[in-house]
Design a protein around this motif. Structure first.
Motif, mmCIF file in Angstrom:
data_model
loop_
_atom_site.group_PDB
_atom_site.id
_atom_site.type_symbol
_atom_site.label_atom_id
_atom_site.label_comp_id
_atom_site.label_asym_id
_atom_site.label_seq_id
_atom_site.Cartn_x
_atom_site.Cartn_y
_atom_site.Cartn_z
ATOM 1 N N ARG A 18 -114.599 -2.529 12.557
ATOM 2 C CA ARG A 18 -114.023 -1.924 11.705
ATOM 3 C C ARG A 18 -114.029 -0.313 11.841
ATOM 4 O O ARG A 18 -115.262 0.316 12.330
ATOM 5 C CB ARG A 18 -114.348 -2.066 10.264
ATOM 6 N N MET A 20 -114.240 3.413 10.521
ATOM 7 C CA MET A 20 -114.845 3.853 9.022
ATOM 8 C C MET A 20 -115.000 5.667 9.500
ATOM 9 O O MET A 20 -115.514 5.703 10.354
ATOM 10 C CB MET A 20 -116.302 3.288 8.604
ATOM 11 N N PRO A 21 -114.883 6.343 8.408
ATOM 12 C CA PRO A 21 -115.235 7.666 8.582
ATOM 13 C C PRO A 21 -116.505 8.043 9.013
ATOM 14 O O PRO A 21 -116.635 9.332 9.746
ATOM 15 C CB PRO A 21 -114.784 8.593 7.471
ATOM 16 N N TRP A 22 -117.583 7.511 8.917
ATOM 17 C CA TRP A 22 -118.986 7.907 9.234
ATOM 18 C C TRP A 22 -119.517 7.193 10.513
ATOM 19 O O TRP A 22 -120.472 7.134 11.101
ATOM 20 C CB TRP A 22 -119.975 7.374 8.270
ATOM 21 N N SER A 43 -123.702 8.028 4.098
ATOM 22 C CA SER A 43 -122.831 6.824 3.967
ATOM 23 C C SER A 43 -123.637 5.823 3.455
ATOM 24 O O SER A 43 -123.406 4.793 2.404
ATOM 25 C CB SER A 43 -122.164 6.493 5.188
ATOM 26 N N VAL A 52 -117.224 -0.625 0.469
ATOM 27 C CA VAL A 52 -116.399 0.447 1.522
ATOM 28 C C VAL A 52 -115.523 1.039 0.962
ATOM 29 O O VAL A 52 -115.269 2.392 1.058
ATOM 30 C CB VAL A 52 -116.327 -0.400 2.748
ATOM 31 N N ALA A 53 -114.588 0.210 0.226
ATOM 32 C CA ALA A 53 -113.361 0.653 -0.138
ATOM 33 C C ALA A 53 -113.498 1.902 -1.037
ATOM 34 O O ALA A 53 -112.970 2.986 -1.291
ATOM 35 C CB ALA A 53 -112.429 -0.135 -0.829
ATOM 36 N N ARG A 56 -115.103 5.404 0.718
ATOM 37 C CA ARG A 56 -114.494 6.021 1.771
ATOM 38 C C ARG A 56 -113.937 7.575 1.354
ATOM 39 O O ARG A 56 -114.164 8.342 1.851
ATOM 40 C CB ARG A 56 -113.144 5.274 2.232
ATOM 41 N N ASP A 57 -113.071 7.685 0.142
ATOM 42 C CA ASP A 57 -112.664 8.913 -0.222
ATOM 43 C C ASP A 57 -113.833 9.864 -0.597
ATOM 44 O O ASP A 57 -113.663 11.209 -0.504
ATOM 45 C CB ASP A 57 -111.647 8.631 -1.206
ATOM 46 N N VAL A 60 -115.491 11.115 2.299
ATOM 47 C CA VAL A 60 -114.592 12.330 3.167
ATOM 48 C C VAL A 60 -114.771 13.608 2.399
ATOM 49 O O VAL A 60 -114.732 14.874 2.924
ATOM 50 C CB VAL A 60 -113.168 11.754 3.379
#
Length: 345
Positions: A18, A20-22, A43, A52-53, A56-57, A60
């Motif tokens: 997947r 993911m930003p991290w 994270s 996870v959903a 995420r924001d 960031v």
């Protein structure tokens, strides 16, 4: 056996990881890019008891605002608590700041690279220590979250109900953790649980471990892991007070210790079976309805009282309000009185 099963899963992860930003993906990692321990730690703290959903924001926004652990350590407590609002489990945010300040001020901005040393930091328990050690530093640490528990209980047919099954699950995870690429392997098992070995309707035919999976062979994969019956959560009640003066709202900061500690909030009474009203100012308080919220250990029902022209407050102060900085239960109350909508979950 260990290396063979691990390699099968790593091959699957190389093709299916997947984004993911991290995360540093397997291809970038193979090219020598190393994960940032700060981003991995942040994270993992955010992901505790959260999806996870949902994270995420928040992740960031946090890393845009505080890109290094030194930046987070220098932030005002109120700023961080406001940015955390909505993620829940607010003790994590307080420990986040404590940990960032220890790392920045006492460890020259460097996270320790072993489980034992990571465990000495505020807010880091066994799971987070293992996750940071494995993912950020490639230490062969067994990382066991809910996804891993599910995968291991099915792979090894561990039928003992949770939480009694945890030692056997941990032993299975430790036995399979490889020496090579342990960070990628840890993320691979979690991805497998999140996308293939799901709680309901697992996609066994797509699973790279379908052949050795004892629960699939026995036809009981979807029944595992088994869990002991849950006790009914108690219900607590209280009063919540919303007062407005022009564009300002009556707000207070909750005590550092306790539930929602340190967070900006509307004044409330105590919470219990038979709460006593505790209005924060003399006013013509009127009943605006109720809001409900569920915490880990109890359900909360708050009777929302509203006033338009209160006298001088006995606690708190009037100030501008950004509702996004409030914990969820208080956002529900604000929404109830400003939009006339229900405050139920």
């Amino acid at each position: 056996m260990r290396e063979g099963l691990a390699q099968v899963l790593l091959d699957w992860y190389d093709d299916n990881a997947r984004v993911m930003p991290w995360r540093v993906g397997p291809a970038d990692r193979a090219r020598g890019q190393r994960p940032d321990p700060y981003r991995i730690w942040l994270s993992e703290i955010m992901l505790q008891q959260t999806t996870v959903a949902a994270v995420r924001d928040y992740f960031v926004r946090f890393t845009n605002r505080w890109p290094r652990v030194e930046d987070l350590a220098a932030a005002e407590d109120a700023e961080v608590m406001g940015a955390w609002a909505g993620l829940g489990y607010y003790a994590r945010a307080r420990n986040l700041l404590r940990c960032a300040r220890v790392v920045a001020e006492e460890l020259d901005g460097r996270f320790p690279d072993t489980e034992a040393e990571l465990l000495k930091l505020p807010g880091i328990g066994p799971y987070t220590a293992a996750a940071v050690a494995a993912i950020a530093f490639d230490r062969p640490a067994a990382v066991v979250d809910g996804n891993v528990e599910r995968v291991m209980s099915r792979l090894r047919l561990i039928e003992t109900p949770l939480p009694d099954a945890k030692p056997a699950i941990r032993q299975a995870a430790e036995t399979l953790t490889p020496i090579e690429r342990p960070g990628d392997y840890a993320q691979a098992v979690m991805d497998l649980g999140a996308t293939i070995c799901t709680p309901r309707n697992p996609s066994c035919m797509l699973c790279p471990w379908r052949s050795p999976c004892a629960a699939r062979e026995a036809g009981v994969a979807e029944t595992l892991p088994r869990k002991a019956p849950k006790k009914a959560k108690p219900v607590r009640r209280g009063y919540l007070y919303l007062a407005q003066r022009g564009d300002d709202w009556l707000l207070e900061q909750r005590p550092d210790k306790g539930l929602l500690g340190g967070m900006l909030a509307f004044p409330t009474s105590d919470w219990g079976e038979a709460p006593t009203p505790a209005p924060p100012a003399l006013a013509d308080w009127r009943d605006a309805g109720e809001v409900r919220h569920t915490f880990t250990h109890f359900h909360l029902i708050l009777r929302v009282m509203q006033a338009d022209a209160p006298g001088p407050p006995s606690r708190g102060a009037f100030a501008p309000l950004d509702p996004k900085t409030l914990p969820t239960v208080f956002r529900k109350a604000h929404k109830l009185v400003t939009q006339g909508r229900t405050g139920r979950d």
